[in-house]
Design a protein around this motif. Structure first.
Motif, PDB file in Angstrom:
ATOM      1  N   UNK A 126      37.705 -57.914  11.714  1.00  0.00           N
ATOM      2  CA  UNK A 126      37.805 -57.868  10.257  1.00  0.00           C
ATOM      3  C   UNK A 126      36.508 -58.255   9.571  1.00  0.00           C
ATOM      4  N   UNK A 127      35.810 -59.253  10.107  1.00  0.00           N
ATOM      5  CA  UNK A 127      34.531 -59.657   9.540  1.00  0.00           C
ATOM      6  C   UNK A 127      33.504 -58.537   9.671  1.00  0.00           C
ATOM      7  N   UNK A 128      33.510 -57.862  10.820  1.00  0.00           N
ATOM      8  CA  UNK A 128      32.603 -56.732  11.012  1.00  0.00           C
ATOM      9  C   UNK A 128      32.899 -55.599  10.040  1.00  0.00           C
ATOM     10  N   UNK A 129      34.192 -55.336   9.816  1.00  0.00           N
ATOM     11  CA  UNK A 129      34.582 -54.299   8.855  1.00  0.00           C
ATOM     12  C   UNK A 129      34.099 -54.657   7.456  1.00  0.00           C
ATOM     13  N   UNK A 139      42.446 -66.485  13.378  1.00  0.00           N
ATOM     14  CA  UNK A 139      42.912 -66.310  14.766  1.00  0.00           C
ATOM     15  C   UNK A 139      41.741 -66.190  15.738  1.00  0.00           C
ATOM     16  N   UNK A 140      40.518 -66.529  15.274  1.00  0.00           N
ATOM     17  CA  UNK A 140      39.304 -66.403  16.091  1.00  0.00           C
ATOM     18  C   UNK A 140      39.040 -64.957  16.512  1.00  0.00           C
ATOM     19  N   UNK A 141      39.344 -64.005  15.624  1.00  0.00           N
ATOM     20  CA  UNK A 141      39.057 -62.593  15.858  1.00  0.00           C
ATOM     21  C   UNK A 141      38.019 -62.142  14.831  1.00  0.00           C
ATOM     22  N   UNK A 142      37.099 -61.226  15.246  1.00  0.00           N
ATOM     23  CA  UNK A 142      35.937 -60.921  14.412  1.00  0.00           C
ATOM     24  C   UNK A 142      35.853 -59.462  13.967  1.00  0.00           C
ATOM     25  N   UNK A 174      40.667 -59.358   3.317  1.00  0.00           N
ATOM     26  CA  UNK A 174      41.925 -59.884   3.825  1.00  0.00           C
ATOM     27  C   UNK A 174      41.993 -59.848   5.339  1.00  0.00           C
ATOM     28  N   UNK A 175      41.518 -58.735   5.929  1.00  0.00           N
ATOM     29  CA  UNK A 175      41.496 -58.638   7.386  1.00  0.00           C
ATOM     30  C   UNK A 175      40.542 -59.662   7.992  1.00  0.00           C
ATOM     31  N   UNK A 176      39.390 -59.868   7.321  1.00  0.00           N
ATOM     32  CA  UNK A 176      38.428 -60.847   7.827  1.00  0.00           C
ATOM     33  C   UNK A 176      39.024 -62.257   7.811  1.00  0.00           C
ATOM     34  N   UNK A 177      39.718 -62.605   6.733  1.00  0.00           N
ATOM     35  CA  UNK A 177      40.327 -63.933   6.630  1.00  0.00           C
ATOM     36  C   UNK A 177      41.404 -64.126   7.689  1.00  0.00           C
ATOM     37  N   UNK A 178      42.315 -63.165   7.790  1.00  0.00           N
ATOM     38  CA  UNK A 178      43.396 -63.275   8.780  1.00  0.00           C
ATOM     39  C   UNK A 178      42.844 -63.299  10.204  1.00  0.00           C
ATOM     40  N   UNK A 179      41.791 -62.485  10.434  1.00  0.00           N
ATOM     41  CA  UNK A 179      41.204 -62.438  11.774  1.00  0.00           C
ATOM     42  C   UNK A 179      40.510 -63.731  12.151  1.00  0.00           C
ATOM     43  N   UNK A 180      39.710 -64.269  11.244  1.00  0.00           N
ATOM     44  CA  UNK A 180      38.981 -65.501  11.541  1.00  0.00           C
ATOM     45  C   UNK A 180      39.926 -66.674  11.757  1.00  0.00           C
TER      46      UNK A 180
END
Length: 301
Positions: A61-64, A56-59, A48-54
């Motif tokens: 969450x994807x790293x987590x 917004x062009x934030x990474x 969920x964090x990865x989806x919300x972050x991406x």
């Protein structure tokens, strides 16, 4: 005084003694299993964090998400390699001691053969069923906590189903204990029936095995179906509620639904676990005296 083997205390005593003899090795497998389940619990949150972050062009969450997956992979490989070695060794010790003990007690060879096979179920309880119980508990408790974190009403709706499912499972446990007793009674006769060479007896034996197994399967399917029926209504309401939450992003909606599936999956294992516990209880009654000897000091042999 003769020991009453038809009590839950007898079952628990046998299991406690087996655990006590191998407590450090068994505990290590459960620690690894708990770590695996912790990482499983993090997946919906991290996704969920990865989806919300991406979005917004934030990474971060994807790293987590990727870090959680890699750690889970490492722990999973280690756990699978370690616990197979531990429980195979425990079974080899337990079965050999049990067979020697029953030979000395004058138990018929046909019963020893059947009980040596059935004693594997006691080890399987530690190797397979307790990790499954751990998985179910972690999924259940973790999912409820996370659902409360996202929305209190969703969390309360999930908890409302616990009491009726508990009552249903209690009735199911009594039914499966009776059916497992009948099935294992027939299994203990197998060697004698085969040695007789009587075609009618052999046919009757396997027909009876089939009947008891079918009845067990029917009971499990009925119990599972009743639980799943309740889950259908819950799932429909939770999905509707999730998509209508204020300020809920796509990742948040995904996480809520994923934790709902964790919750549903944990309850879906209840019929299987109840059936296994009933089976183990009956098996423990049959091999109790031999198990007690096997778990005692070596000079008893």
């Amino acid at each position: 005084m003769e020991t009453d083997v038809n009590t839950p205390q007898t079952l628990m005593a046998s299991l406690k003694r087996l655990f006590a003899e191998h407590r450090w090795r068994i505990s290590a497998t459960y620690l690894l299993s708990t770590l695996e389940n912790f990482f499983n619990l993090l997946y919906p949150f991290a996704t969920g964090m990865a989806i919300n972050g991406l979005l917004k062009d934030e990474y971060f969450g994807l790293g987590l998400f990727l870090g959680t997956w890699m750690l889970h992979l490492a722990v999973g490989v280690l756990r699978q390699r370690y616990d197979t070695r531990v429980f195979c060794d425990i079974y080899a010790q337990l079965a050999s001691r049990m067979v020697l003990s029953q030979h000395r007690a004058g138990v018929a060879t046909t019963q020893i053969v059947a009980r040596a096979t059935l004693s594997r179920e006691i080890v399987d309880f530690f190797e397979r069923d307790i990790p499954l119980i751990i998985t179910s508990l972690v999924s259940f408790v973790g999912a409820v906590i996370m659902l409360f974190f996202y929305d209190v009403q969703i969390g309360l709706a999930c908890l409302a189903l616990v009491m009726p499912i508990s009552l249903l499972s209690r009735h199911y446990a009594k039914r499966t204990l009776h059916l497992n007793t009948q099935l294992n009674d027939q299994r203990e006769r197998e060697v004698a029936v085969l040695e007789s060479g009587d075609p009618s007896q052999i046919k009757k034996h396997y027909n009876l095995l089939s009947i008891w197994q079918v009845r067990l399967s029917d009971a499990e399917a009925t119990n599972w179906g009743m639980i799943e029926s309740a889950m259908i209504g819950l799932a429909a309401w939770v999905i509707y509620r999730a998509v209508n939450l204020d300020d809920a992003g796509a990742g948040t909606i995904y996480a809520i639904i994923a934790y709902l599936w964790n919750f549903v999956s944990s309850l879906a294992t209840v019929p299987f676990l109840v059936q296994q516990l009933s089976r183990l209880k009956d098996i423990s009654h049959r091999v109790h005296e031999a198990t007690d000897s096997a778990l005692g000091d070596d000079d008893k042999f």
